[in-house]
Scaffold this active site. Structure first.
Site, PDB file in Angstrom:
ATOM      1  CG  ASP A 175      -2.115   0.915   1.068  1.00 47.81           C
ATOM      2  OD1 ASP A 175      -3.245   0.433   1.180  1.00 47.81           O
ATOM      3  OD2 ASP A 175      -1.922   2.131   0.830  1.00 47.81           O
ATOM      4  CD  GLU A 263     -18.936  -2.003 -13.993  1.00 46.09           C
ATOM      5  OE1 GLU A 263     -19.961  -1.640 -13.384  1.00 46.09           O
ATOM      6  OE2 GLU A 263     -17.910  -2.419 -13.408  1.00 46.09           O
ATOM      7  CG  HIS A 286     -19.608  -3.339 -10.121  1.00 51.93           C
ATOM      8  ND1 HIS A 286     -19.232  -2.150 -10.685  1.00 51.93           N
ATOM      9  CD2 HIS A 286     -19.258  -3.235  -8.805  1.00 51.93           C
ATOM     10  CE1 HIS A 286     -18.694  -1.359  -9.778  1.00 51.93           C
ATOM     11  NE2 HIS A 286     -18.700  -2.002  -8.622  1.00 51.93           N
ATOM     12  CB  ILE A 287     -22.294  -9.118  -7.839  1.00 52.06           C
ATOM     13  CG1 ILE A 287     -21.255 -10.207  -8.162  1.00 52.06           C
ATOM     14  CG2 ILE A 287     -23.283  -8.916  -8.972  1.00 52.06           C
ATOM     15  CD1 ILE A 287     -21.851 -11.601  -8.246  1.00 52.06           C
TER      16      ILE A 287
END
Length: 403
Positions: A175, A263, A286-287
């Site tokens: 990160d 999308e 996209h769930i």
């Protein structure tokens, strides 16, 4: 605007619990199951005070300019890139989102997809449906003992880290921010280090513009031969053409992708992607956060933010306005001022109140960057003339009065 006159427009199948919370507080709520394009939103937003959206509806400067009564936008999701935050702030519109509510759902999908790929479940399932019995251990592995590389160690990355380690995986993470490692997770000093050390690489980065095209040909080339790749973060961060190339050569053994640069707008619309047709790729629409539990929690959370903002001026956890919560004594009038953060604004406001004989019962100021947000309570004496004087200050962005 008073709480009884508040008009709300909720788009994109917001959970019914959100509707119930708002209506139970006297708000007038209109719902639509789909997203609206810019022209449609411009035509419907003029009388709206609160707008609730998910990821498909884009709130542009043009939309905001057509919304003179709008005071807050709720993104019933994590990301807010679909909202022009600068324009929202300029127009005195407070923005809320739900940064934590779907974390568990995304993590569970990642775990499920990792297991599905390592056990080759999608391939076995396809063969079974084709009538082929292929009982074999070839290419199937346990996740225990494998190294998971997490890129982005925020809310989702850290919870994934804990669950993966509980399943016996070794966890490395990278990160750009200085993050505390949980459990036995090991921080990598560079993305290249993580890619070379991981059997599975999963992306959980945020939607800041600098992450566009973040992961491409060079990075896939640095991954271990036979490794797995997941992206459940943002579609625009990955070069999917490069991913297809490495899947077809076998360098990457499998991939799971939940987000895409473009999308479809609604259910049933055609989905187009260069990753279609590859047997070793799991594609989902996209769930990641689309569980009933997550959507209920998101609905309750953002609707609660709307309620508290309208009734009390609370901006706790706002995306673009200093976060303040001031308890309110019964019988007081509350002034809520969003202003440009320059020296002397609070003194001028209090001077106007003092000149009008208003005694301040409670007051709280918060500033962030160019913005200041001050909540002031008084028991009596605040007249329309005083309100007009504060509204006319050159530093004032917006002023609300709550009785």
């Amino acid at each position: 605007m008073t709480d009884r006159a508040t008009r709300v427009l909720l788009l994109e199948q917001i959970h019914p619990d959100a509707v119930e919370i708002l209506r139970s507080n006297g708000f007038v709520v209109e719902t639509l199951d789909r997203a609206l394009d810019e022209d449609e939103l411009v035509s419907r937003i003029r009388d709206v005070h609160l707008l609730g959206i998910r990821s498909k509806t884009h709130v542009s400067r043009r939309v905001l300019e057509a919304a003179p009564n709008l005071v807050a936008i709720g993104a019933f999701c994590i990301g807010t890139t679909q909202i022009d935050l600068g324009a929202a702030t300029e127009h005195g519109v407070t923005v809320f989102n739900a940064p934590f509510s779907n974390t568990r759902s995304v993590v569970e999908l990642a775990i499920a997809e990792i297991i599905a790929m390592t056990r080759r479940l999608t391939e076995k399932n396809a063969l079974m449906h084709a009538g082929v019995w292929d009982k074999s251990a070839d290419g199937a592995h346990e996740v225990r003992g494998r190294t998971l590389g997490i890129v982005g160690y925020g809310n989702i990355g850290t919870q994934l880290s804990v669950l993966a380690e509980a399943m016996g995986m070794q966890v490395h993470f990278y990160d750009t921010a200085d993050r505390l490692a949980l459990g036995n997770a090991r921080r990598c000093l560079s993305l290249d280090e993580l890619l070379g050390a991981s059997d599975i690489v999963t992306l959980h980065v945020d939607d800041r513009p600098s992450n566009r095209n973040f992961f491409g040909e060079e990075h896939f080339g640095l991954m271990r031969p036979g490794s797995l790749f997941l992206n459940l973060s943002r579609g625009f961060v990955v070069d999917y053409g490069a991913l297809r190339k490495h899947l077809e050569t076998g360098h990457i053994a499998g991939a799971a992708v939940d987000v895409f640069p473009v999308e479809p707008k609604g259910r049933g619309d055609e989905f187009v992607s260069e990753l279609r047709g590859l047997p070793n790729v799991i594609l989902t629409p996209h769930i990641g956060g689309s569980t009933e539990e997550a959507q209920q929690d998101i609905g309750r959370y953002v609707a609660g933010k709307f309620r508290d903002f309208v009734l009390n001026g609370s901006t706790a956890m706002s995306v673009n306005v200093p976060g303040l919560t001031l308890p309110r004594a019964e019988g007081t009038l509350r002034l809520i001022l969003l202003h440009r953060n320059v020296p002397g604004v609070l003194a001028r406001v209090n001077g106007l109140l003092a000149d009008g004989g208003v005694n301040v019962e409670a007051q709280l100021l918060g500033t962030s960057g160019d913005l200041g947000y001050v909540v002031t309570d008084s028991a009596s004496g605040t007249t329309q003339a005083i309100v007009d004087q504060i509204r006319a200050l050159p530093e004032t962005i917006s002023l609300r009065v709550i009785f």
